[in-house]
Every structure is written in structure tokens, then in C-alpha cells.
Design an enzyme around this catalytic site. Structure first.
Site, PDB file in Angstrom:
ATOM      1  N   SER A  91      44.876  48.363  26.934  1.00 38.09           N
ATOM      2  CA  SER A  91      45.185  47.631  25.701  1.00 38.09           C
ATOM      3  C   SER A  91      45.853  48.652  24.793  1.00 38.09           C
ATOM      4  CB  SER A  91      43.922  47.093  25.035  1.00 38.09           C
ATOM      5  OG  SER A  91      43.151  48.151  24.523  1.00 38.09           O
ATOM      6  N   THR A 216      41.048  45.664  30.136  1.00 37.39           N
ATOM      7  CA  THR A 216      41.150  44.875  28.897  1.00 37.39           C
ATOM      8  C   THR A 216      39.951  45.175  28.011  1.00 37.39           C
ATOM      9  OG1 THR A 216      42.354  43.138  29.999  1.00 37.39           O
ATOM     10  CG2 THR A 216      41.013  42.437  28.129  1.00 37.39           C
ATOM     11  N   THR A 234      44.802  43.184  25.405  1.00 38.68           N
ATOM     12  CA  THR A 234      45.123  43.612  26.774  1.00 38.68           C
ATOM     13  C   THR A 234      46.610  43.871  26.967  1.00 38.68           C
ATOM     14  OG1 THR A 234      44.801  43.028  29.117  1.00 38.68           O
ATOM     15  CG2 THR A 234      45.555  41.276  27.680  1.00 38.68           C
ATOM     16  N   ARG A 244      54.819  36.516  32.232  1.00 36.35           N
ATOM     17  CA  ARG A 244      53.439  36.057  32.511  1.00 36.35           C
ATOM     18  C   ARG A 244      52.508  36.366  31.322  1.00 36.35           C
ATOM     19  NH1 ARG A 244      48.076  38.455  32.686  1.00 36.35           N
ATOM     20  NH2 ARG A 244      46.860  37.312  34.209  1.00 36.35           N
ATOM     21  N   VAL A 245      51.688  35.404  30.975  1.00 33.50           N
ATOM     22  CA  VAL A 245      50.661  35.592  29.952  1.00 33.50           C
ATOM     23  C   VAL A 245      49.323  35.207  30.570  1.00 33.50           C
ATOM     24  CG1 VAL A 245      49.825  34.853  27.684  1.00 33.50           C
ATOM     25  CG2 VAL A 245      52.293  35.068  28.082  1.00 33.50           C
ATOM     26  N   GLY A 246      48.313  36.037  30.353  1.00 35.25           N
ATOM     27  CA  GLY A 246      46.991  35.755  30.915  1.00 35.25           C
ATOM     28  C   GLY A 246      46.108  34.997  29.936  1.00 35.25           C
ATOM     29  N   ASP A 247      44.814  35.128  30.137  1.00 34.39           N
ATOM     30  CA  ASP A 247      43.858  34.383  29.309  1.00 34.39           C
ATOM     31  C   ASP A 247      43.570  35.044  27.971  1.00 34.39           C
ATOM     32  OD1 ASP A 247      42.680  36.517  30.821  1.00 34.39           O
ATOM     33  OD2 ASP A 247      40.722  35.838  30.104  1.00 34.39           O
ATOM     34  N   THR A 267      37.210  39.136  30.469  1.00 36.45           N
ATOM     35  CA  THR A 267      38.139  40.036  31.165  1.00 36.45           C
ATOM     36  C   THR A 267      38.119  39.702  32.643  1.00 36.45           C
ATOM     37  OG1 THR A 267      38.672  42.329  31.680  1.00 36.45           O
ATOM     38  CG2 THR A 267      36.336  41.825  31.393  1.00 36.45           C
ATOM     39  N   GLY A 268      39.269  39.796  33.270  1.00 34.24           N
ATOM     40  CA  GLY A 268      39.352  39.474  34.691  1.00 34.24           C
ATOM     41  C   GLY A 268      40.716  38.888  34.990  1.00 34.24           C
ATOM     42  N   THR A 269      40.867  38.313  36.152  1.00 39.52           N
ATOM     43  CA  THR A 269      42.164  37.739  36.521  1.00 39.52           C
ATOM     44  C   THR A 269      42.382  36.470  35.698  1.00 39.52           C
ATOM     45  OG1 THR A 269      41.887  38.672  38.707  1.00 39.52           O
ATOM     46  CG2 THR A 269      43.587  36.987  38.459  1.00 39.52           C
ATOM     47  N   GLY A 270      43.285  36.588  34.720  1.00 40.32           N
ATOM     48  CA  GLY A 270      43.401  35.599  33.658  1.00 40.32           C
ATOM     49  C   GLY A 270      43.666  34.183  34.129  1.00 40.32           C
TER      50      GLY A 270
END
Ligand code: ASP
Length: 352
Positions: A91, A216, A234, A244-247, A267-270
Site C-alpha cells: 500500500s 494490503t 492497497t 483491474r480494480v479489486g475489493d 484482504t485477499g484475492t479481491g
């Protein structure tokens, strides 16, 4: 100060979750620094000590705000600022690179008292994306800004702007090269202004690639007024493509706070966290189904996320000061503290 420990049935069953309860009117704080394949023996003692020190320092920053009677929002921002400046975490400085060799940063924050929220995605020049997320929440009519427009807003808000190379670290660049080689994608030029290449520790790189994309940071705080705030920041996932944008900047997926139920940072695979709306789902289970915070967190992480083959974890707390974390990865950098209690910093799944 009394700290009541719940008869943590879940904690006994699942080494990767834990529940703790606080007293009314007291502050509480829980922090994560990313989840992943973080295993005992795979980390040098120096690296482990550095992470533990960083998590301890993060607790101290939060405590300094909350113990003075400061707000949970201020505590979240203070803690995340420090983590955004720490190259250990994915981050701010130390963020992972996109396949194009850029650092594109995402962050979000939510105020559990008002349900106000702010989020930013894909910013490349804002030193503290969490502050930009807060500015979006407090000083715009919107909840989420992305890319260039978000940067323009940051300038208008007089937030600190840095050269993209500020975020550069050799460790993350080397991880990008490895990821791109694996994917058969070309290696982009080093970012303008990046320092001369330095030798990297290949052992550490190997560990990074096993840890994969995690690092993250996220914080959930409860202040003495009983207000919850949650925030997450993150660089996303290594070698991400196509914007790409995650969670993490998605309210309800990576971050959620509601005084009536709970606050969560994930945190994790968004992609999985977005599909399950993990953060708001945990709070909904608490509010609408009367589950304890720990049971709700475990239902979503241990059962539902795992069933989808997603990986990662959350930290959470309630307005009553109950703290929980849950993760389905071997480890998660995490820390918690309640007013008058001892700070707890843990990394591996077999710790408290
Ligand atoms: N959840 C973040 C994302 O998918 C990554 C992480 O937590 O490590 O962007």
C-alpha cells in the site's frame, strides 16, 4: 481494566480465527497487513521481527489517537498513513506493480456513525490514498473516484502529490518481473525516476511469490463515543492488467462500517471478496441474523469464501468492542488492542 474473553469455541476449532470482547465506552483497534502463504520457517527472523515491529508501531499510532479521545476515523487514517509509507506493505510506498510497470493504488474508508464512505481507485501520485478516500467522503458529493479525475481532486484538496517513483521498491519490481515471465508477458521499462537496479535477495523473492499478492493494509477502530470506522489501502495484485480494480476500494466488499452491526476490512484475492460482498455480508449476518461477530466472520471466510476457492481474511469489530479476525490462508499479519489491554501482534495461523 477487565477484558472478558468469550468462550471462543470457534477459536478452539479454527486456529485462524479469534474473538475478544471489550467494555462499553472503551476504544478498540484491529489491524491487518495482508494475508497469504505466510509460514513459520519460510521467513527470516529479521523479516519477521520487522513485520512485528511495524504492526506494533501501527497499534501505537492508533492508540495515540483513541486514547486522547480522538475519533475512529482519525485513528484509521493515522494508522494507515504509517503503513502506506512503510515499504513492507502493499500500500502506498511498496505497492505492487501493474503489468505495465505502474503503481495503481486503491483505498476506501467508511464512517459507521453516518454510513458515509469514500473510495479511490487507480491513483498513481497521491502519497496517502486513504486521505484521498476520506476527502472524497467528506468534501465531495461522490463516494468513489478513479484515475485522473481522482488525482485532480487530490490536487484541489491540497493532498500530498509525489512522483510515481516514490512508490517504487526493488523487491516489488523483481516480483513483477517474475510474474510477467511466468505469464509470458513483456517486461516494461523501469518507471522514470526509479533508482538504479539493485541486487535482490532471491530467497526473499521466492517467499514473496509464495506469499503472492498480499500485503494490503486495513484498520477497524472503535472510539470512546462508540463510533466505528474502517479503512483499507492497497496496490492491488501483482501484474494486474486492464485497469483491474479489486475489493479494497469497493464499499461492502473490502471495507464496511456500521455502528449498528460492525466494521470490517478485508484482504485477499479481491475478485472473490467482491462476489461475496464479504465486508457488508459479515455485518448483515450480525445485524439481521444475530450471529456473533466471530461466527459471522467465520461463516463468510471459512465457509463461503473457501467454498468459492477464494483466499484471504478479514479483521472486524463491533460497537460493543468485540474484536474478531478470520482467514483461510496460512497466515495474516494482524494486530489488536483494546483500551487497557495488552497489544497483540500475530502472523501465523497457530497464534492467538
Ligand atoms: N484485496 C486486494 C485486491 O484484490 C489485494 C490484497 O488484499 O492483497 O486488490
Amino acid at each position: 481494566m477487565l477484558r472478558r474473553f468469550l468462550p471462543a469455541a470457534c477459536a478452539a476449532l479454527l486456529s485462524t480465527s479469534a474473538a475478544f470482547a471489550g467494555e462499553p465506552g472503551e476504544w478498540a483497534l484491529v489491524i491487518h497487513g495482508g494475508a497469504g502463504v505466510i509460514e513459520r520457517g519460510a521467513m527470516t527472523p529479521e523479516t519477521e521481527a520487522a513485520y512485528r515491529a511495524a504492526m506494533n508501531a501501527a497499534l501505537e499510532r492508533g492508540e495515540a489517537v483513541l486514547d486522547e479521545g480522538g475519533s475512529s476515523l482519525d485513528a484509521v487514517v493515522a494508522v494507515i498513513h504509517g503503513l502506506e509509507d512503510d515499504p513492507l506493505f502493499n500500500s502506498g510506498r511498496g505497492a505492487v506493480f501493474t503489468a505495465a510497470g505502474r503503481n495503481e493504488l486503491d483505498a476506501s474508508i467508511m464512517d459507521g456513525a453516518t454510513l458515509n464512505a469514500g473510495a479511490v481507485a487507480g491513483v498513481t501520485q497521491v502519497r496517502h490514498p486513504i486521505s484521498l478516500a476520506r476527502a472524497v467522503m467528506e468534501n465531495s458529493r461522490h463516494v468513489m473516484l478513479q484515475g485522473e479525475g481522482a488525482e485532480t481532486f487530490a490536487r484541489e484538496q491540497d493532498l500530498e502529490i509525489v512522483e510515481p517513483a516514490w512508490f517504487f521498491t526493488e523487491r516489488r519490481w523483481a516480483s513483477l518481473e517474475r510474474a510477467l515471465n511466468r505469464l509470458g508477458l513483456p517486461i516494461p521499462p523501469r518507471p522514470e525516476g526509479a533508482p538504479e537496479p539493485e541486487p535482490v535477495d532471491h530467497g526473499a523473492l521466492e517467499r514473496d511469490s509464495r506469499e503472492h499478492r498480499f500485503g494490503t493494509v486495513g484498520v477497524v477502530a472503535l472510539d470512546r463515543d462508540g463510533n466505528i470506522a474502517a479503512g483499507t489501502s492497497t496496490g492491488g495484485t501483482t501484474a494486474k492488467r486492464w485497469g483491474r480494480v479489486g475489493d479494497s476500494p469497493i464499499i461492502g466488499a473490502g471495507t464496511y462500517a456500521n455502528n449498528e452491526s460492525c466494521g470490517v476490512s478485508a484482504t485477499g484475492t479481491g475478485e472473490y471478496f467482491i462476489r461475496l460482498t464479504v465486508a457488508s455480508r459479515i455485518c448483515a449476518l450480525v445485524e439481521l441474523q444475530g450471529l456473533s461477530l466471530q461466527d459471522a466472520a467465520d461463516r463468510v471466510i471459512q465457509d463461503e469464501l473457501t467454498a468459492l476457492e477464494g483466499d484471504g481474511g478479514i479483521v472486524a469489530l463491533t460497537a460493543a468492542g468485540d474484536i474478531a479476525w478470520s482467514f483461510n490462508t496460512p497466515g495474516m499479519y494482524r494486530a489488536r488492542q483494546s483500551e487497557g489491554g495488552e497489544p497483540v501482534v500475530s502472523i501465523y495461523g497457530d497464534e492467538d
